[in-house]
Scaffold this motif. Structure first.
Motif, short mmCIF file in Angstrom:
data_model
loop_
_atom_site.label_atom_id
_atom_site.label_comp_id
_atom_site.label_asym_id
_atom_site.label_seq_id
_atom_site.Cartn_x
_atom_site.Cartn_y
_atom_site.Cartn_z
N TYR A 12 -34.20 15.91 1.52
CA TYR A 12 -33.46 14.68 1.76
C TYR A 12 -33.34 13.93 0.44
CZ TYR A 12 -32.54 9.85 2.77
OH TYR A 12 -31.99 8.58 2.74
N THR A 13 -32.09 13.54 0.11
CA THR A 13 -31.88 12.83 -1.15
C THR A 13 -30.92 11.68 -0.98
OG1 THR A 13 -30.16 14.42 -1.73
CG2 THR A 13 -32.36 14.85 -2.59
N SER A 14 -31.05 10.94 0.11
CA SER A 14 -30.30 9.72 0.40
C SER A 14 -28.85 9.97 0.81
CB SER A 14 -30.34 8.74 -0.77
OG SER A 14 -29.48 9.15 -1.82
N ALA A 15 -28.54 11.16 1.16
CA ALA A 15 -27.20 11.42 1.73
C ALA A 15 -27.35 11.31 3.26
CB ALA A 15 -26.69 12.77 1.29
N ALA A 16 -27.01 12.34 3.98
CA ALA A 16 -27.14 12.30 5.44
C ALA A 16 -28.61 12.22 5.84
CB ALA A 16 -26.52 13.55 6.05
N THR A 17 -28.90 11.41 6.83
CA THR A 17 -30.30 11.25 7.24
C THR A 17 -30.81 12.44 8.02
OG1 THR A 17 -29.59 10.02 9.19
CG2 THR A 17 -30.17 8.74 7.23
N LEU A 18 -29.93 13.19 8.65
CA LEU A 18 -30.33 14.42 9.34
C LEU A 18 -30.02 15.58 8.42
CD1 LEU A 18 -31.43 15.75 11.89
CD2 LEU A 18 -29.07 15.89 12.73
N VAL A 19 -31.06 16.28 8.04
CA VAL A 19 -30.93 17.35 7.06
C VAL A 19 -31.19 18.69 7.74
CG1 VAL A 19 -31.77 18.25 4.86
CG2 VAL A 19 -31.76 15.78 5.27
N LYS A 20 -30.30 19.61 7.54
CA LYS A 20 -30.48 20.96 8.10
C LYS A 20 -30.96 21.90 6.99
CE LYS A 20 -27.07 20.42 11.77
NZ LYS A 20 -28.11 20.29 12.82
N GLY A 21 -31.92 22.73 7.35
CA GLY A 21 -32.48 23.65 6.38
C GLY A 21 -32.31 25.10 6.81
N ILE A 22 -33.13 25.93 6.23
CA ILE A 22 -33.04 27.35 6.54
C ILE A 22 -33.84 27.66 7.81
CG2 ILE A 22 -32.72 27.98 4.12
CD1 ILE A 22 -35.68 28.83 4.09
N ASN A 23 -33.54 28.82 8.39
CA ASN A 23 -34.29 29.33 9.55
C ASN A 23 -34.29 28.39 10.75
OD1 ASN A 23 -34.91 31.50 7.86
ND2 ASN A 23 -36.87 30.64 7.26
N GLY A 24 -33.24 27.57 10.88
CA GLY A 24 -33.11 26.72 12.06
C GLY A 24 -33.88 25.43 12.01
N PHE A 25 -34.55 25.14 10.92
CA PHE A 25 -35.30 23.90 10.80
C PHE A 25 -34.38 22.74 10.40
CE2 PHE A 25 -39.71 24.92 11.35
CZ PHE A 25 -39.79 26.28 11.10
N GLU A 26 -34.75 21.56 10.84
CA GLU A 26 -34.07 20.35 10.40
C GLU A 26 -35.08 19.20 10.36
OE1 GLU A 26 -30.86 20.07 13.22
OE2 GLU A 26 -31.96 18.59 14.39
N ALA A 27 -34.71 18.15 9.64
CA ALA A 27 -35.58 16.98 9.53
C ALA A 27 -34.72 15.74 9.49
CB ALA A 27 -36.44 17.07 8.27
N GLU A 28 -35.26 14.67 10.05
CA GLU A 28 -34.52 13.42 10.08
C GLU A 28 -35.28 12.35 9.30
OE1 GLU A 28 -33.55 11.98 13.95
OE2 GLU A 28 -32.18 10.45 13.17
N PHE A 29 -34.59 11.73 8.36
CA PHE A 29 -35.15 10.64 7.59
C PHE A 29 -34.96 9.34 8.36
CE2 PHE A 29 -36.51 8.37 3.92
CZ PHE A 29 -35.72 7.24 3.82
N LYS A 30 -36.07 8.67 8.68
CA LYS A 30 -36.00 7.41 9.39
C LYS A 30 -36.70 6.35 8.55
CE LYS A 30 -35.73 9.18 14.11
NZ LYS A 30 -36.33 9.15 15.48
N LYS A 31 -35.88 5.52 7.92
CA LYS A 31 -36.44 4.51 7.01
C LYS A 31 -37.28 3.50 7.78
CE LYS A 31 -35.09 1.32 3.34
NZ LYS A 31 -33.95 0.80 2.54
N SER A 32 -36.82 3.11 8.97
CA SER A 32 -37.53 2.09 9.74
C SER A 32 -38.93 2.56 10.14
CB SER A 32 -36.73 1.72 10.99
OG SER A 32 -36.56 2.86 11.81
N GLU A 33 -39.10 3.86 10.26
CA GLU A 33 -40.39 4.42 10.65
C GLU A 33 -41.09 5.09 9.46
OE1 GLU A 33 -38.66 5.56 15.10
OE2 GLU A 33 -39.75 7.06 13.93
N THR A 34 -40.50 5.05 8.30
CA THR A 34 -40.99 5.75 7.10
C THR A 34 -41.43 7.16 7.44
OG1 THR A 34 -43.23 4.84 7.28
CG2 THR A 34 -41.64 3.61 5.95
N SER A 35 -40.56 7.87 8.15
CA SER A 35 -40.91 9.22 8.59
C SER A 35 -39.87 10.23 8.16
CB SER A 35 -41.07 9.26 10.11
OG SER A 35 -39.81 9.09 10.75
N PHE A 36 -40.32 11.47 8.11
CA PHE A 36 -39.45 12.61 7.77
C PHE A 36 -40.01 13.82 8.49
CE2 PHE A 36 -36.11 14.57 5.61
CZ PHE A 36 -36.51 15.65 4.85
N HIS A 37 -39.90 13.80 9.82
CA HIS A 37 -40.48 14.85 10.64
C HIS A 37 -39.63 16.10 10.64
CE1 HIS A 37 -43.12 11.72 11.65
NE2 HIS A 37 -42.59 11.32 12.80
N LEU A 38 -40.28 17.23 10.65
CA LEU A 38 -39.61 18.55 10.66
C LEU A 38 -39.57 19.08 12.09
CD1 LEU A 38 -38.51 20.88 8.79
CD2 LEU A 38 -40.83 21.84 8.94
#
Lengths: 116, 113
Positions: free
Chosen positions: B50-76
């Motif tokens: 995640y680099t401040s573009a879309a807050t929902l980031v899609k990765g390899i092998n079906g994984f994704e993570a969502e950047f939530k500033k209000s919760e200071t979280s980046f769960h996979l």
């Protein structure tokens, strides 16, 4: 991306001796890093090794214990000096590309060191 | 200083069920965040970043993570676990200098057949 190799892949060393780990990259990179991963733990940054300047060490790591060389843009070495069993770890090098939004690090396969 | 906290040292899921690996960050500015995976006796592989573009980031092998500033979280997350997902996962934040990585303590994922 980059292909990174490390030598040796593993070694068993005696207390009080030193080991030099080599890191070779298949392309020229400015930023290179050395990490330590102690058994069952996460990675800890040892130092940043940029070509043309002295390595920058993180808190808790000193040059006398972990001297680093960076003779060119594709190669670096890390020496673990005067080893003790507490130095038993996996040592990894990494290289970085890009900056800002394009910044990424790629890691070598690691060198597994056991000190007896 | 920048840091990440991985809330679970071990997570165990059944094959075919969802995966959630939790990561909270601490940063004085908008951080860049990464997830890496380390399979046994293998090197680290970048899953996503995640680099401040879309807050929902899609990765390899079906994984994704969502950047939530209000919760200071980046769960996979992954909708359906596969046996090959069993590995150690690391959440990573970039330091203030903009080039140093700081790793979380890691989460070991076990997938039960």
């Amino acid at each position: 991306s980059a292909v990174i190799s490390q030598k040796p892949s593993r070694d068993i060393c005696q207390r009080g001796t030193s080991l030099t780990i080599q890191c070779q990259v298949d392309s020229q990179v400015t930023m290179m890093f050395w990490y330590r991963q102690q058994p069952g733990q996460s990675l800890t940054l040892i130092a940043t090794a940029n070509q043309g300047s002295e390595a920058t060490y993180e808190s808790g790591f000193v040059i006398d214990k972990f001297p680093i060389s960076r003779p060119n843009l594709t190669f670096s070495t890390l020496t673990v000096s005067n080893m003790s069993p507490e130095d038993s770890s996996i040592y990894l090098c990494s290289v970085a590309f890009g900056q800002g939004a394009t910044y990424e690090q790629y890691f070598g396969p690691g060198t597994r060191l056991t000190v007896t | 200083a920048q840091s990440v906290t991985q809330l679970d040292s071990h997570v165990s899921v059944s094959e075919g069920t969802p995966v959630l690996l939790r990561c909270n960050y601490s940063s004085s500015y908008s951080p860049s965040l990464f997830w890496y995976v380390q399979h046994p006796n293998k090197g680290l592989q970048l899953l996503l970043k995640y680099t401040s573009a879309a807050t929902l980031v899609k990765g390899i092998n079906g994984f994704e993570a969502e950047f939530k500033k209000s919760e200071t979280s980046f769960h996979l997350t992954k909708p359906s676990a596969h046996m090959s997902d069993a590995a150690e996962y690391f959440c990573v934040v970039i330091g203030a200098a903009g080039n140093q990585f700081y790793f979380g303590t890691g989460t070991s994922l076990t997938v039960i057949p």
